[in-house]
Design an enzyme around this catalytic site. Structure first.
Site, short mmCIF file in Angstrom:
data_model
loop_
_atom_site.label_atom_id
_atom_site.label_comp_id
_atom_site.label_asym_id
_atom_site.label_seq_id
_atom_site.Cartn_x
_atom_site.Cartn_y
_atom_site.Cartn_z
N ARG A 195 0.84 -1.19 0.00
CA ARG A 195 0.00 0.00 0.00
C ARG A 195 0.88 1.25 0.00
O ARG A 195 1.82 1.35 0.80
CB ARG A 195 -0.89 0.06 1.24
CG ARG A 195 -1.82 -1.12 1.45
CD ARG A 195 -2.49 -0.98 2.81
NE ARG A 195 -3.24 -2.17 3.19
CZ ARG A 195 -3.57 -2.45 4.46
NH1 ARG A 195 -3.21 -1.61 5.43
NH2 ARG A 195 -4.25 -3.55 4.74
N ASP A 235 -11.81 -12.01 8.88
CA ASP A 235 -12.08 -12.46 7.51
C ASP A 235 -10.81 -12.63 6.68
O ASP A 235 -10.86 -12.84 5.49
CB ASP A 235 -13.02 -11.48 6.80
CG ASP A 235 -12.44 -10.08 6.69
OD1 ASP A 235 -11.37 -9.81 7.29
OD2 ASP A 235 -13.05 -9.25 5.99
N HIS A 236 -9.64 -12.56 7.34
CA HIS A 236 -8.38 -12.77 6.64
C HIS A 236 -7.27 -13.00 7.67
O HIS A 236 -7.48 -12.81 8.87
CB HIS A 236 -8.01 -11.57 5.75
CG HIS A 236 -7.66 -10.34 6.52
ND1 HIS A 236 -8.60 -9.46 7.00
CD2 HIS A 236 -6.45 -9.85 6.91
CE1 HIS A 236 -8.00 -8.47 7.64
NE2 HIS A 236 -6.70 -8.68 7.61
N HIS A 295 -3.38 -11.74 8.36
CA HIS A 295 -2.31 -10.81 8.00
C HIS A 295 -0.97 -11.45 8.38
O HIS A 295 -0.79 -11.91 9.51
CB HIS A 295 -2.49 -9.49 8.75
CG HIS A 295 -1.28 -8.60 8.70
ND1 HIS A 295 -1.16 -7.57 7.80
CD2 HIS A 295 -0.13 -8.60 9.44
CE1 HIS A 295 0.00 -6.96 7.98
NE2 HIS A 295 0.65 -7.58 8.97
N HIS A 310 -9.73 -8.73 12.00
CA HIS A 310 -9.02 -9.76 11.25
C HIS A 310 -9.76 -11.09 11.24
O HIS A 310 -9.15 -12.15 11.14
CB HIS A 310 -7.60 -9.95 11.82
CG HIS A 310 -6.66 -8.84 11.49
ND1 HIS A 310 -6.77 -7.59 12.03
CD2 HIS A 310 -5.60 -8.80 10.64
CE1 HIS A 310 -5.80 -6.82 11.56
NE2 HIS A 310 -5.08 -7.52 10.70
N HIS A 342 2.57 -3.12 5.39
CA HIS A 342 2.09 -3.06 4.01
C HIS A 342 2.78 -1.93 3.25
O HIS A 342 2.96 -2.02 2.03
CB HIS A 342 0.57 -2.82 3.99
CG HIS A 342 -0.25 -4.01 4.35
ND1 HIS A 342 -0.54 -5.03 3.46
CD2 HIS A 342 -0.86 -4.35 5.52
CE1 HIS A 342 -1.29 -5.93 4.04
NE2 HIS A 342 -1.50 -5.56 5.30
N TYR A 377 -8.36 -11.39 16.55
CA TYR A 377 -7.71 -10.09 16.64
C TYR A 377 -8.62 -9.07 15.96
O TYR A 377 -9.20 -9.36 14.92
CB TYR A 377 -6.34 -10.12 15.95
CG TYR A 377 -5.51 -8.87 16.15
CD1 TYR A 377 -4.79 -8.68 17.31
CD2 TYR A 377 -5.48 -7.89 15.16
CE1 TYR A 377 -4.04 -7.53 17.50
CE2 TYR A 377 -4.72 -6.73 15.34
CZ TYR A 377 -4.00 -6.56 16.52
OH TYR A 377 -3.27 -5.42 16.70
N ASP A 396 -2.30 -9.72 3.25
CA ASP A 396 -3.52 -10.24 3.88
C ASP A 396 -4.02 -11.37 2.99
O ASP A 396 -4.22 -11.16 1.78
CB ASP A 396 -4.58 -9.16 4.00
CG ASP A 396 -4.18 -8.04 4.94
OD1 ASP A 396 -3.25 -8.25 5.75
OD2 ASP A 396 -4.80 -6.96 4.88
#
Length: 259
Positions: free
Chosen positions: A173, A229-230, A232, A227, A189, A224, A196
């Site tokens: 990013r 749905d993914h 990291h 988080h 990132h 956490y 992710d």
């Protein structure tokens, strides 16, 4: 993903041959072994140089539980152990020595731009649709190099999950992108050091638990905040350009993963 079919078919054929034939097919002529990078000597503990550093990039994901492989160009015990795990994972003679069979497997796995078979630069430069690696705290070239190491760690994670696909929902990013998505002010990132990931075949907890063995010093998943749905994963411990300490930080409470 870009698949170099002819190259991989030739290397796969070489891997199937007896040991003597492997050395002949893969090592001669060495200059034409691979479109990305070619190793010209067997590497063992005590060796040093850029060829060791190139190897370390590709075995960074085989560091072992809670460990990392430093990208320092010195073939020490950690590098040897990572090579041995890589060899075991791909059914090679597991002696921790990087020779023709190990290099042949690496040639088979990597594309001509040096990315691993199942991940691409475009996939990792996708925080907000791609920015060409610019706009972060370090140079675009350094960011891209960090992303390459991240991809090789993801390749190892994918192998450990039974070679089932992993999907990167957010990679590098720029600062503008990071602000847009509400990322941490010094997020990994920003450096190309993080991804992710999700999967359609492995649970997020499976991903989080396995990632502990793949050189990721930052790991956040289910349980956490934000988080669920993914997962990291990042390499904060190796980042000397950020404002954070070089430590390990894991938290996926729902998966039994923590510091």
């Amino acid at each position: 993903m870009r698949v170099n079919t002819l190259k991989r078919a030739a290397v796969a054929f070489a891997l199937a041959l007896p040991g003597a034939a492997i050395a002949t097919v893969v090592a001669a002529p060495a200059a034409h072994a691979d479109g990305c990078y070619t190793w010209n000597r067997t590497l063992t503990q005590g060796r040093s140089g850029d060829d060791v550093r190139q190897l370390q990039i590709r075995v960074a994901g085989w560091a072992g539980y809670r460990d990392i492989v430093e990208n320092d160009g010195r073939y020490g015990p950690k590098t040897a152990a990572a090579v041995k795990r890589f060899q075991q994972a791909y059914g090679l003679r597991a002696d921790g020595i990087a020779g023709p069979q190990t290099f042949a497997k690496l040639y088979q796995l990597q594309d001509n731009d040096c990315t691993p078979a199942h991940f691409s630069y475009s996939e990792l430069d996708n925080g907000c649709g791609g920015s060409g690696w610019s706009g972060g705290p370090v140079s675009a070239s350094q960011t891209k190099q960090n992303a390459l190491r991240t991809m090789w760690k993801l390749e190892a994670l994918r192998r450990g999950l039974g070679d089932k696909p992993l999907y990167v929902s957010s990679g590098f990013r720029s600062r503008a992108c990071n602000n847009q998505v509400g990322g941490a002010s010094d997020s990994q990132h920003l450096y190309g050091n993080a991804a992710d990931v999700t999967s359609r075949t492995s649970s997020l907890c499976q991903i989080a638990r396995n990632a502990r063995n793949n050189g990721f010093s930052g790991l956040y998943g289910p349980g956490y905040p934000d988080h669920d749905d993914h997962v990291h994963v990042d390499s904060r411990r190796e980042n000397n350009s950020d404002r954070s300490s070089n430590t390990t930080s894991w938290s996926a409470p729902d998966c039994g993963v923590g510091n």
